[in-house]
Design a protein around this motif. Structure first.
Motif, PDB file in Angstrom:
ATOM      1  N   ILE A  92      26.773  61.214 -79.759  1.00  0.00           N
ATOM      2  CA  ILE A  92      26.613  61.311 -81.217  1.00  0.00           C
ATOM      3  C   ILE A  92      26.120  62.716 -81.543  1.00  0.00           C
ATOM      4  N   ASP A  93      26.577  63.253 -82.700  1.00  0.00           N
ATOM      5  CA  ASP A  93      26.172  64.609 -83.100  1.00  0.00           C
ATOM      6  C   ASP A  93      25.189  64.580 -84.260  1.00  0.00           C
ATOM      7  N   SER A  94      24.754  63.368 -84.626  1.00  0.00           N
ATOM      8  CA  SER A  94      23.820  63.182 -85.729  1.00  0.00           C
ATOM      9  C   SER A  94      23.444  61.712 -85.743  1.00  0.00           C
ATOM     10  N   LEU A  95      22.361  61.369 -86.440  1.00  0.00           N
ATOM     11  CA  LEU A  95      21.956  59.961 -86.518  1.00  0.00           C
ATOM     12  C   LEU A  95      21.591  59.645 -87.963  1.00  0.00           C
ATOM     13  N   ILE A  96      22.347  58.730 -88.552  1.00  0.00           N
ATOM     14  CA  ILE A  96      22.072  58.286 -89.918  1.00  0.00           C
ATOM     15  C   ILE A  96      20.911  57.291 -89.869  1.00  0.00           C
ATOM     16  N   LEU A  97      19.806  57.625 -90.512  1.00  0.00           N
ATOM     17  CA  LEU A  97      18.693  56.681 -90.636  1.00  0.00           C
ATOM     18  C   LEU A  97      19.043  55.773 -91.813  1.00  0.00           C
TER      19      LEU A  97
ATOM     20  N   ARG B 135      16.305  66.241 -80.293  1.00  0.00           N
ATOM     21  CA  ARG B 135      17.134  66.818 -79.225  1.00  0.00           C
ATOM     22  C   ARG B 135      18.338  67.574 -79.802  1.00  0.00           C
ATOM     23  N   GLY B 136      18.102  68.272 -80.890  1.00  0.00           N
ATOM     24  CA  GLY B 136      19.130  69.157 -81.434  1.00  0.00           C
ATOM     25  C   GLY B 136      20.121  68.500 -82.380  1.00  0.00           C
ATOM     26  N   ILE B 137      20.058  67.168 -82.540  1.00  0.00           N
ATOM     27  CA  ILE B 137      20.972  66.551 -83.516  1.00  0.00           C
ATOM     28  C   ILE B 137      20.178  66.189 -84.767  1.00  0.00           C
ATOM     29  N   PRO B 138      20.791  66.360 -85.948  1.00  0.00           N
ATOM     30  CA  PRO B 138      20.072  66.041 -87.186  1.00  0.00           C
ATOM     31  C   PRO B 138      19.863  64.534 -87.366  1.00  0.00           C
ATOM     32  N   LEU B 139      18.669  64.173 -87.836  1.00  0.00           N
ATOM     33  CA  LEU B 139      18.408  62.801 -88.284  1.00  0.00           C
ATOM     34  C   LEU B 139      18.641  62.808 -89.792  1.00  0.00           C
ATOM     35  N   LEU B 140      19.628  62.067 -90.240  1.00  0.00           N
ATOM     36  CA  LEU B 140      19.981  62.087 -91.662  1.00  0.00           C
ATOM     37  C   LEU B 140      19.108  61.088 -92.420  1.00  0.00           C
TER      38      LEU B 140
ATOM     39  N   VAL C 277      24.190  55.447 -86.117  1.00  0.00           N
ATOM     40  CA  VAL C 277      23.489  54.847 -87.261  1.00  0.00           C
ATOM     41  C   VAL C 277      22.463  53.818 -86.800  1.00  0.00           C
ATOM     42  N   PHE C 278      21.300  53.870 -87.411  1.00  0.00           N
ATOM     43  CA  PHE C 278      20.275  52.830 -87.267  1.00  0.00           C
ATOM     44  C   PHE C 278      20.153  52.110 -88.615  1.00  0.00           C
ATOM     45  N   GLY C 279      19.805  50.850 -88.562  1.00  0.00           N
ATOM     46  CA  GLY C 279      19.585  50.106 -89.805  1.00  0.00           C
ATOM     47  C   GLY C 279      19.299  48.658 -89.474  1.00  0.00           C
ATOM     48  N   THR C 280      19.213  47.840 -90.501  1.00  0.00           N
ATOM     49  CA  THR C 280      19.033  46.409 -90.255  1.00  0.00           C
ATOM     50  C   THR C 280      20.312  45.839 -89.638  1.00  0.00           C
ATOM     51  N   ARG C 281      20.214  44.647 -89.059  1.00  0.00           N
ATOM     52  CA  ARG C 281      21.397  43.995 -88.497  1.00  0.00           C
ATOM     53  C   ARG C 281      22.469  43.807 -89.572  1.00  0.00           C
ATOM     54  N   PHE C 282      22.020  43.504 -90.802  1.00  0.00           N
ATOM     55  CA  PHE C 282      22.972  43.328 -91.916  1.00  0.00           C
ATOM     56  C   PHE C 282      23.787  44.609 -92.126  1.00  0.00           C
TER      57      PHE C 282
ATOM     58  N   PRO D 241      12.949  56.735 -92.293  1.00  0.00           N
ATOM     59  CA  PRO D 241      12.371  58.095 -92.352  1.00  0.00           C
ATOM     60  C   PRO D 241      10.848  58.096 -92.440  1.00  0.00           C
ATOM     61  N   LEU D 242      10.244  56.953 -92.732  1.00  0.00           N
ATOM     62  CA  LEU D 242       8.784  56.872 -92.740  1.00  0.00           C
ATOM     63  C   LEU D 242       8.247  56.761 -91.314  1.00  0.00           C
ATOM     64  N   LEU D 243       9.126  56.319 -90.384  1.00  0.00           N
ATOM     65  CA  LEU D 243       8.747  56.223 -88.973  1.00  0.00           C
ATOM     66  C   LEU D 243       9.208  57.456 -88.205  1.00  0.00           C
ATOM     67  N   LEU D 244      10.417  57.902 -88.508  1.00  0.00           N
ATOM     68  CA  LEU D 244      11.022  59.048 -87.802  1.00  0.00           C
ATOM     69  C   LEU D 244      11.088  60.204 -88.794  1.00  0.00           C
ATOM     70  N   ARG D 245      10.003  60.957 -88.871  1.00  0.00           N
ATOM     71  CA  ARG D 245       9.875  61.940 -89.945  1.00  0.00           C
ATOM     72  C   ARG D 245      10.525  63.285 -89.630  1.00  0.00           C
ATOM     73  N   GLU D 246      10.877  63.509 -88.362  1.00  0.00           N
ATOM     74  CA  GLU D 246      11.408  64.817 -88.002  1.00  0.00           C
ATOM     75  C   GLU D 246      12.834  64.989 -88.509  1.00  0.00           C
ATOM     76  N   GLU D 247      13.235  66.242 -88.739  1.00  0.00           N
ATOM     77  CA  GLU D 247      14.591  66.500 -89.245  1.00  0.00           C
ATOM     78  C   GLU D 247      15.645  66.432 -88.156  1.00  0.00           C
ATOM     79  N   SER D 248      15.207  66.623 -86.906  1.00  0.00           N
ATOM     80  CA  SER D 248      16.187  66.548 -85.819  1.00  0.00           C
ATOM     81  C   SER D 248      15.516  66.014 -84.559  1.00  0.00           C
TER      82      SER D 248
END
Lengths: 219, 219
Positions: free
Chosen positions: B174-179, B194-199, B114-119, B185-192
């Protein structure tokens, strides 16, 4: 700081333009947007203007219920029924037409031309402005409905619009051109063309809205 | 068709993204957006979580007063106080966290990062997800606050974020990454990657909101 209500969605792309501009100018302002359905509004404007007024009044009432101190309809065409809406609105309304005409006067412009939907032109919303001829008006209206409101901004449409502006300059000596549809500045982004100002009604309206946000007294 | 209310502005760019996506999927839906001030919310989240909850409850009450049938807070971070908001809300709320965790389960994902703010990370909003280390988290938080929320989406920030994703893939499998921030998603627009989905939590939330718009029964 007063709380702005926007009647939006007419169409959605220009609502986003308003939101971008207002939040850029006023990052500390809370605003509330009531986004209506543009196809429904076009149907009302075509067939039943009383229903168009009712649709807007209801939207403004909802904004007032949500705490808006004043409201603005983020589009030109619905202002055709503005005189039926304003007396019924529970909060003050900031008119795009009033703001634009004030800007025309302030700049000392004497022969503005105007582009807009067929509704806007035929109802003479910008009463003294010089309108395109019937064929040109058909072109502008068609592109407005079928491209601009759908978020399509094409170079060939832009070129033909500027050619119509050229004819108004050459044959009618317009000294300015009112972009009397809030999607038009998304297609014609320049501030002037062949030395005459293109009056961006969204920008003018946003300035009036921002002034009202910062105003402590009556609007 | 039910009327959606959005608590927006947290930040403005992702609110526009929500609006674009909802109006594209549901052109005949009326929606109402109550746009708050992101700096105020960040202050509350930092210093006074009860005030953050109050700020959101008031916004939802205003949406309900304007006729919204349900509401969604168009951001991840404010969901830290969601448990204090939901019981006080006069209308049902559609949670971005619930919708995302349902998507994780539906796809059978077992080791999301997971990526997100520190909060968001430190409150373990996505409780079982694998977080970046402290240095990486500082970088993501700093860029979130000082670039993404200001509408800046830079290639070098993007590259460094993807390098952090690479490390989580290589070292933590990790098998996926929760944005887990709606500006991501405005910065990382791709759906995956290196083969793992960006949620894309905005997309997942929008789908849940659109489902609620079309729902006739309980949400």
């Amino acid at each position: 700081m007063r709380r702005a209500g926007l009647v939006g969605g007419l169409g959605p792309e220009s609502t986003i333009d308003y939101y971008h501009r207002i939040t850029a100018l006023c990052p500390s302002a809370e605003i509330i947007i009531n986004s209506l359905v543009v196809d429904r509004m076009v149907g009302f404007i075509t067939n039943d203007r009383a229903a168009a007024a009712d649709y807007l009044v209801r939207a403004v009432e909802q904004l007032a219920a949500a705490g808006a101190d004043f409201a603005a309809v983020a589009a030109n065409t619905p202002h055709i029924v503005f005189d039926r809406v304003r007396p019924r609105a529970p909060i003050p309304l900031v008119s795009i037409v009033d703001a634009t005409l004030a800007e025309v006067r302030k700049r000392g412009l004497e022969r503005p031309g105007v582009f807009g939907t067929r509704f806007t032109i035929q109802s003479r919303l910008y009463v003294d402005a010089i309108a395109p001829n019937a064929t040109e008006q058909d072109f502008i209206h068609d592109k407005y409905m079928n491209e601009l409101l759908k978020g399509m901004f094409l170079p060939e449409t832009r070129a033909r619009m500027l050619a119509i502006a050229d004819r108004l300059i050459d044959e009618h000596r317009i000294d300015s051109l009112i972009l009397g549809g809030t999607e038009l500045p998304l297609l014609l982004r320049e501030e002037s063309h062949r030395g005459i100002p293109l009056l961006d009604t969204t920008a003018i309206h946003v300035n009036a809205i921002v002034e009202a946000i910062h105003s402590d007294g009556a609007i």
